[in-house]
Design a protein around this motif. Structure first.
Motif, PDB file in Angstrom:
ATOM      1  N   PRO A 119       0.849   6.647  -0.622  1.00 15.72           N
ATOM      2  CA  PRO A 119       0.281   6.127  -1.866  1.00 15.72           C
ATOM      3  C   PRO A 119      -0.734   5.017  -1.595  1.00 15.72           C
ATOM      4  N   TRP A 120      -1.598   4.793  -2.555  1.00 13.69           N
ATOM      5  CA  TRP A 120      -2.533   3.651  -2.524  1.00 13.69           C
ATOM      6  C   TRP A 120      -2.554   3.098  -3.947  1.00 13.69           C
ATOM      7  N   PRO A 121      -2.414   1.791  -4.107  1.00 15.95           N
ATOM      8  CA  PRO A 121      -2.325   1.235  -5.459  1.00 15.95           C
ATOM      9  C   PRO A 121      -3.605   1.433  -6.267  1.00 15.95           C
ATOM     10  N   ARG A 122      -3.420   1.702  -7.550  1.00 16.07           N
ATOM     11  CA  ARG A 122      -4.540   1.876  -8.475  1.00 16.07           C
ATOM     12  C   ARG A 122      -4.655   0.703  -9.445  1.00 16.07           C
ATOM     13  N   THR A 123      -3.614  -0.151  -9.499  1.00 14.85           N
ATOM     14  CA  THR A 123      -3.636  -1.303 -10.408  1.00 14.85           C
ATOM     15  C   THR A 123      -3.198  -2.558  -9.667  1.00 14.85           C
ATOM     16  N   GLU A 124      -3.520  -3.712 -10.263  1.00  9.90           N
ATOM     17  CA  GLU A 124      -3.087  -4.993  -9.692  1.00  9.90           C
ATOM     18  C   GLU A 124      -1.556  -5.083  -9.647  1.00  9.90           C
ATOM     19  N   ALA A 125      -0.892  -4.554 -10.676  1.00 11.36           N
ATOM     20  CA  ALA A 125       0.570  -4.607 -10.732  1.00 11.36           C
ATOM     21  C   ALA A 125       1.192  -3.812  -9.581  1.00 11.36           C
ATOM     22  N   GLU A 126       0.654  -2.641  -9.304  1.00 16.19           N
ATOM     23  CA  GLU A 126       1.165  -1.849  -8.173  1.00 16.19           C
ATOM     24  C   GLU A 126       0.922  -2.586  -6.868  1.00 16.19           C
ATOM     25  N   ARG A 127      -0.276  -3.137  -6.715  1.00 14.86           N
ATOM     26  CA  ARG A 127      -0.600  -3.840  -5.473  1.00 14.86           C
ATOM     27  C   ARG A 127       0.336  -5.010  -5.220  1.00 14.86           C
ATOM     28  N   SER A 128       0.659  -5.770  -6.251  1.00 16.19           N
ATOM     29  CA  SER A 128       1.524  -6.937  -6.044  1.00 16.19           C
ATOM     30  C   SER A 128       2.977  -6.531  -5.806  1.00 16.19           C
ATOM     31  N   ALA A 129       3.391  -5.343  -6.259  1.00 15.06           N
ATOM     32  CA  ALA A 129       4.786  -4.914  -6.089  1.00 15.06           C
ATOM     33  C   ALA A 129       4.999  -4.165  -4.772  1.00 15.06           C
ATOM     34  N   TRP A 130       3.979  -3.537  -4.233  1.00 15.43           N
ATOM     35  CA  TRP A 130       4.123  -2.729  -3.026  1.00 15.43           C
ATOM     36  C   TRP A 130       3.913  -3.567  -1.771  1.00 15.43           C
ATOM     37  N   GLN A 131       4.341  -3.021  -0.620  1.00 18.26           N
ATOM     38  CA  GLN A 131       4.161  -3.666   0.683  1.00 18.26           C
ATOM     39  C   GLN A 131       3.023  -2.971   1.429  1.00 18.26           C
ATOM     40  N   PHE A 132       2.144  -3.776   2.056  1.00 19.55           N
ATOM     41  CA  PHE A 132       0.977  -3.225   2.753  1.00 19.55           C
ATOM     42  C   PHE A 132       1.080  -3.498   4.238  1.00 19.55           C
ATOM     43  N   ASP A 133       0.886  -2.449   5.058  1.00 19.31           N
ATOM     44  CA  ASP A 133       0.796  -2.597   6.512  1.00 19.31           C
ATOM     45  C   ASP A 133      -0.669  -2.468   6.888  1.00 19.31           C
ATOM     46  N   TYR A 134      -1.289  -3.594   7.225  1.00 16.61           N
ATOM     47  CA  TYR A 134      -2.728  -3.631   7.472  1.00 16.61           C
ATOM     48  C   TYR A 134      -3.123  -2.772   8.666  1.00 16.61           C
ATOM     49  N   VAL A 135      -2.330  -2.784   9.725  1.00 14.72           N
ATOM     50  CA  VAL A 135      -2.681  -2.058  10.945  1.00 14.72           C
ATOM     51  C   VAL A 135      -2.691  -0.549  10.703  1.00 14.72           C
ATOM     52  N   SER A 136      -1.646  -0.021  10.082  1.00 19.04           N
ATOM     53  CA  SER A 136      -1.593   1.428   9.839  1.00 19.04           C
ATOM     54  C   SER A 136      -2.281   1.814   8.534  1.00 19.04           C
ATOM     55  N   GLN A 137      -2.692   0.811   7.737  1.00 22.31           N
ATOM     56  CA  GLN A 137      -3.368   1.045   6.461  1.00 22.31           C
ATOM     57  C   GLN A 137      -2.522   1.923   5.535  1.00 22.31           C
ATOM     58  N   THR A 138      -1.232   1.566   5.435  1.00 17.66           N
ATOM     59  CA  THR A 138      -0.325   2.304   4.563  1.00 17.66           C
ATOM     60  C   THR A 138       0.376   1.355   3.603  1.00 17.66           C
TER      61      THR A 138
END
Length: 142
Positions: A119-138
């Motif tokens: 998945p990739w977040p489409r909203t600010e709310a999703e982005r703030s609730a999800w965890q991001f791994d910068y190296v693997s871009q997931t």
């Protein structure tokens, strides 16, 4: 000043130098597809959306009319800067960041491989609730 007369040895050296230059040019051209396969690193703030490029600087982002921020950067699938005029009338799946006014500031046109990365977040709310791994871009949903 006297000019030197080309000798067979000098002619052979020039021919060899020309062949080496041609081989180097061929090798550099052959490496272009490999360079295009380098994974782009998107910032944590980047959201995914559908963007339609209309009359500059107007765009439609996820079906909502807006305009690009002043000084916005648009990158194509090879990460090269692209002018808005070349995109007019096109629709694309993009990753984008916004400025303080909510206008798209940085836009990346995505490759099919990048679009498939979900998945990739489409909203600010999703982005703030999800965890991001910068190296693997997931992204990982909670």
């Amino acid at each position: 000043m006297l000019r030197s007369v080309p000798t067979p040895r000098r002619r052979a050296l020039r021919a060899c130098t020309g062949l080496m230059a041609a081989a180097l040019a061929a090798l550099s051209l052959a490496s272009l597809p490999a360079q295009a396969q380098v994974q782009r690193l998107f910032p944590y703030q980047a959201l995914r959306g559908e963007m339609a490029f209309t009359a500059p600087p107007a765009v439609s982002l996820n079906g909502q009319a807006t305009q690009l921020a002043p000084g916005a950067h648009i990158r194509d699938t090879q990460n090269m800067g692209v002018s808005y005029g070349t995109l007019e009338g096109r629709k694309a799946t993009v990753n984008y960041t916004v400025d303080q006014l909510g206008q798209p500031k940085e836009v990346w046109l995505l490759t099919p491989e990048e679009i498939a990365r979900k998945p990739w977040p489409r909203t600010e709310a999703e982005r703030s609730a999800w965890q991001f791994d910068y190296v693997s871009q997931t992204w990982t949903r909670p």
